[in-house]
Design a protein around this motif. Structure first.
Motif, mmCIF file in Angstrom:
data_model
loop_
_atom_site.group_PDB
_atom_site.id
_atom_site.type_symbol
_atom_site.label_atom_id
_atom_site.label_comp_id
_atom_site.label_asym_id
_atom_site.label_seq_id
_atom_site.Cartn_x
_atom_site.Cartn_y
_atom_site.Cartn_z
ATOM 1 N N MET A 54 107.903 65.345 -19.034
ATOM 2 C CA MET A 54 107.902 66.528 -18.006
ATOM 3 C C MET A 54 106.881 67.454 -18.263
ATOM 4 N N ASP A 55 106.406 67.963 -17.437
ATOM 5 C CA ASP A 55 105.251 68.947 -17.524
ATOM 6 C C ASP A 55 105.069 69.954 -16.465
ATOM 7 N N PHE A 56 104.416 71.293 -16.630
ATOM 8 C CA PHE A 56 104.508 72.137 -15.573
ATOM 9 C C PHE A 56 103.686 71.642 -14.117
ATOM 10 N N SER A 57 102.658 70.651 -14.365
ATOM 11 C CA SER A 57 101.919 70.212 -13.094
ATOM 12 C C SER A 57 102.957 69.472 -12.405
ATOM 13 N N THR A 58 103.884 68.688 -13.196
ATOM 14 C CA THR A 58 104.687 67.862 -12.383
ATOM 15 C C THR A 58 106.074 68.642 -11.752
ATOM 16 N N ILE A 59 106.342 69.725 -12.359
ATOM 17 C CA ILE A 59 107.504 70.499 -11.700
ATOM 18 C C ILE A 59 106.932 71.290 -10.670
ATOM 19 N N LYS A 60 105.436 71.491 -10.312
ATOM 20 C CA LYS A 60 104.792 72.200 -9.507
ATOM 21 C C LYS A 60 104.932 71.146 -8.290
ATOM 22 N N GLU A 61 104.394 69.897 -8.650
ATOM 23 C CA GLU A 61 104.469 68.979 -7.533
ATOM 24 C C GLU A 61 105.950 68.675 -7.041
ATOM 25 N N LYS A 62 106.977 68.705 -7.779
ATOM 26 C CA LYS A 62 108.505 68.488 -7.289
ATOM 27 C C LYS A 62 108.771 69.721 -6.386
ATOM 28 N N LEU A 63 108.302 71.051 -6.991
ATOM 29 C CA LEU A 63 108.759 72.089 -6.084
ATOM 30 C C LEU A 63 107.948 72.059 -4.800
ATOM 31 N N THR A 64 106.645 71.819 -4.697
ATOM 32 C CA THR A 64 105.969 71.561 -3.514
ATOM 33 C C THR A 64 106.650 70.529 -2.540
ATOM 34 N N ASN A 65 107.195 69.614 -3.095
ATOM 35 C CA ASN A 65 107.876 68.342 -2.192
ATOM 36 C C ASN A 65 109.304 68.614 -2.114
ATOM 37 N N ASN A 66 109.825 69.746 -2.356
ATOM 38 C CA ASN A 66 110.966 70.401 -2.061
ATOM 39 C C ASN A 66 112.103 69.499 -2.981
ATOM 40 N N LEU A 67 111.797 68.972 -4.083
ATOM 41 C CA LEU A 67 112.648 68.026 -4.903
ATOM 42 C C LEU A 67 113.707 68.893 -5.764
ATOM 43 N N TYR A 68 113.773 70.256 -5.657
ATOM 44 C CA TYR A 68 114.536 70.883 -6.437
ATOM 45 C C TYR A 68 115.602 71.569 -5.461
ATOM 46 N N LEU A 69 116.944 71.035 -5.552
ATOM 47 C CA LEU A 69 118.001 71.781 -4.715
ATOM 48 C C LEU A 69 118.286 73.046 -5.042
ATOM 49 N N ASN A 70 117.986 73.695 -6.049
ATOM 50 C CA ASN A 70 118.498 75.023 -6.616
ATOM 51 C C ASN A 70 117.744 75.486 -7.755
ATOM 52 N N LEU A 71 117.967 76.771 -8.306
ATOM 53 C CA LEU A 71 117.252 77.247 -9.456
ATOM 54 C C LEU A 71 117.691 76.231 -10.573
ATOM 55 N N GLU A 72 119.130 75.838 -10.625
ATOM 56 C CA GLU A 72 119.691 75.096 -11.852
ATOM 57 C C GLU A 72 118.883 73.884 -11.965
ATOM 58 N N THR A 73 118.426 72.888 -10.913
ATOM 59 C CA THR A 73 118.098 71.799 -10.999
ATOM 60 C C THR A 73 116.583 71.979 -11.502
ATOM 61 N N PHE A 74 116.059 73.229 -11.254
ATOM 62 C CA PHE A 74 114.404 73.606 -11.690
ATOM 63 C C PHE A 74 114.460 73.989 -13.139
ATOM 64 N N ILE A 75 115.732 74.700 -13.623
ATOM 65 C CA ILE A 75 115.797 75.256 -14.715
ATOM 66 C C ILE A 75 115.926 73.888 -15.779
ATOM 67 N N ILE A 76 116.648 72.999 -15.401
ATOM 68 C CA ILE A 76 116.833 71.577 -16.107
ATOM 69 C C ILE A 76 115.574 71.103 -16.575
ATOM 70 N N ASP A 77 114.755 70.928 -15.434
ATOM 71 C CA ASP A 77 113.261 70.330 -15.685
ATOM 72 C C ASP A 77 112.473 70.984 -16.742
ATOM 73 N N VAL A 78 112.664 72.507 -16.689
ATOM 74 C CA VAL A 78 111.722 73.446 -17.325
ATOM 75 C C VAL A 78 112.363 73.199 -18.875
ATOM 76 N N ASN A 79 113.515 73.081 -19.058
ATOM 77 C CA ASN A 79 114.363 73.059 -20.269
ATOM 78 C C ASN A 79 113.805 71.379 -21.032
ATOM 79 N N LEU A 80 113.608 70.511 -19.872
ATOM 80 C CA LEU A 80 113.217 69.220 -20.379
ATOM 81 C C LEU A 80 111.885 69.231 -21.011
#
Ligand SMILES: Cn1cc(C(=O)NCCCNC(=O)c2ccc(F)cc2)ccc1=O
Length: 114
Positions: A54-80
């Motif tokens: 996992m990396d920040f550009s992939t997280i940005k892509e997932k954010l753009t494609n609405n793949l995070y349900l909420n703050l929690e699922t986003f924090i899980i990827d950042v911690n990954l």
């Protein structure tokens, strides 16, 4: 206490918070090892050791494609990102130290949101 029902407004606030947090991570001086996916062809052993890259550009892509349900699922990827970094790099290495500094920065920022 009873779980507060999530309104669409809450979800939009979460999304705005994720975008803000991600842009702060990307702007951090120690973000350079995490800005793009680790090039496993030039990093021996990475693909074998790290099961869920996992990396920040992939997280940005997932954010753009609405793949995070909420703050929690986003924090899980950042911690990954940071857990992968700790697993693959010595604490006393350039990238290992950058990972610890970034995790400390992130933990401070998102807890300030609560
Ligand atoms: C998280 N992680 C990263 C690497 C790694 O080798 N990562 C690339 C470093 C080279 N990349 C840069 O120097 C750079 C990238 C973008 C940028 F905008 C400026 C500089 C290896 C193991 C590991 O666990």
């Amino acid at each position: 206490c009873a779980k507060k029902a999530k309104t669409p407004k809450d979800s939009n606030n979460d999304l705005a918070a994720c975008r803000m947090l991600l842009s702060e991570l990307e702007a951090h001086q120690d973000a350079w090892p995490f800005l793009s996916p680790v090039r496993h062809k030039s990093v021996p052993g990475y693909r074998k050791v790290i099961k869920k890259p996992m990396d920040f550009s992939t997280i940005k892509e997932k954010l753009t494609n609405n793949l995070y349900l909420n703050l929690e699922t986003f924090i899980i990827d950042v911690n990954l990102v940071f857990d992968n970094c700790q697993k693959f790099n010595e604490d006393d290495s350039e990238i290992g130290r950058a990972g610890h500094r970034m995790r400390r920065f992130f933990d401070k920022r998102w807890t300030e949101l609560l």
